[in-house]
Design an enzyme around this catalytic site. Structure first.
Site, short mmCIF file in Angstrom:
data_model
loop_
_atom_site.label_atom_id
_atom_site.label_comp_id
_atom_site.label_asym_id
_atom_site.label_seq_id
_atom_site.Cartn_x
_atom_site.Cartn_y
_atom_site.Cartn_z
N GLU A 97 -6.84 5.23 12.94
CA GLU A 97 -5.79 4.90 13.59
C GLU A 97 -5.84 5.54 14.88
O GLU A 97 -5.31 5.45 16.20
CB GLU A 97 -4.71 5.23 12.83
CG GLU A 97 -4.40 4.41 11.43
CD GLU A 97 -3.29 4.84 10.86
OE1 GLU A 97 -2.38 5.24 11.51
OE2 GLU A 97 -3.23 4.63 9.59
N ASP A 151 0.94 -1.29 -0.02
CA ASP A 151 -0.19 -0.09 -0.02
C ASP A 151 0.80 1.24 -0.09
O ASP A 151 1.93 1.07 0.47
CB ASP A 151 -0.91 -0.06 1.05
CG ASP A 151 -0.37 0.07 2.58
OD1 ASP A 151 -0.04 0.99 3.09
OD2 ASP A 151 0.15 -1.19 2.99
#
Length: 288
Positions: free
Chosen positions: A179, A88
């Site tokens: 996150e 990614d």
């Protein structure tokens, strides 16, 4: 007759022959605990940093660090020989030469690529358009993710992603990256916002999004409240050797060396083979 005055003699305490007294023992125990804490934190720093929402920013590794990381990647690839791997990227990887992209020393074969598309209610990744277009000319299965900012409006964040990303048949479902801990709201309110984003995006694309987070964050805040969703989990703990059976993807390293990319890259393993990944992908285009 006056009573005789008794003399009082001071009794001298015998000196202990022991070199280590109670104070010394306390200092030794304290020092041991400090050293133990340093060792644990150092060995688990990636895991701890990820829990608090930080990724370490290494533009390069020393030769020794590179060797250690390559050995770990090699070991995980061998353990998951029946599964497939991918990377990614975001603007932090800079300019990518997609014609040259492959893992250095062929440590793993890249089959899929996730690209950061948006962040918050208004940011678009500076390299998304370029990376997304280039990927359509490659054999990689591609997916796009949104970086969620806890204290920004969830509806506006969903619209930012929807307006930026047009998914086609054969591409991965939309991905929500969470996150950070909220600063201006409770965790309950954050979860409501996450659910709102997921619902709006699912209504638009006709498929349930995938949730991405660190393993500790997932265990503490997401696992119980989002049981209907698939998860892409990050855990760089050097002692972790296998993907969990209930994880769709496992991001096990943020330090892979990839040809065509100057910066270090995250590497992931999908919990299945290529045919199984294709079944996860969209069965029709989102373009209207």
């Amino acid at each position: 007759m006056a009573a005789a005055t008794r003399r009082r003699y001071s009794v001298k305490k015998k000196k202990s022959n022991s070199i280590v007294g109670p104070t010394s023992i306390k200092w030794m125990v304290g020092l041991f605990l400090v050293l133990l804490g340093i060792i644990i934190i150092n060995q688990s720093k990636d895991y701890l940093l990820y829990y608090f929402g930080f990724k370490s920013k290494h533009s390069q590794l020393t030769a020794t660090e590179r060797k250690i990381e390559d050995e770990r990647i090699k070991g995980i690839v061998a353990t998951h020989a029946d599964k497939i791997f991918g990377i990614d990227v975001s603007q932090y990887q800079g300019d990518i030469d997609w014609e040259k992209v492959e893992a250095k020393d062929e440590l793993f074969e890249i089959k899929f690529v996730m690209v950061r598309a948006t962040a918050g209610r208004s940011k678009r990744d500076a390299k998304f358009k370029e990376n997304w277009l280039a990927l359509t000319q490659t054999p990689y299965i591609q997916g796009a993710y949104h970086y969620y900012r806890p204290d920004e409006n969830s509806t506006e964040q969903a619209q930012n992603f929807i307006q930026t990303v047009h998914l086609r048949k054969g591409q991965l479902p939309p991905i929500l990256d969470i996150e950070k801990m909220p600063k201006g709201q409770s965790m309950a309110r954050l979860k409501e916002g996450l659910q709102n984003w997921l619902t709006l995006v699912e209504q638009h694309y006709g498929v349930k999004p995938i949730l991405y987070s660190g393993e500790k964050y997932y265990e503490d805040f997401l696992k119980e409240d989002f049981p209907e969703y698939e998860f892409w989990i990050a855990n760089y703990n050097p002692w972790k050797e296998n993907i969990e059976p209930h994880y769709l993807f496992w991001q096990f390293s943020e330090k892979a060396a990839v040809l065509g990319v100057d910066e270090l890259v995250d590497v992931n393993v999908f919990n299945g083979n290529l045919d199984q990944l294709k079944k996860v992908c969209l069965q029709k285009s989102s373009l209207k």
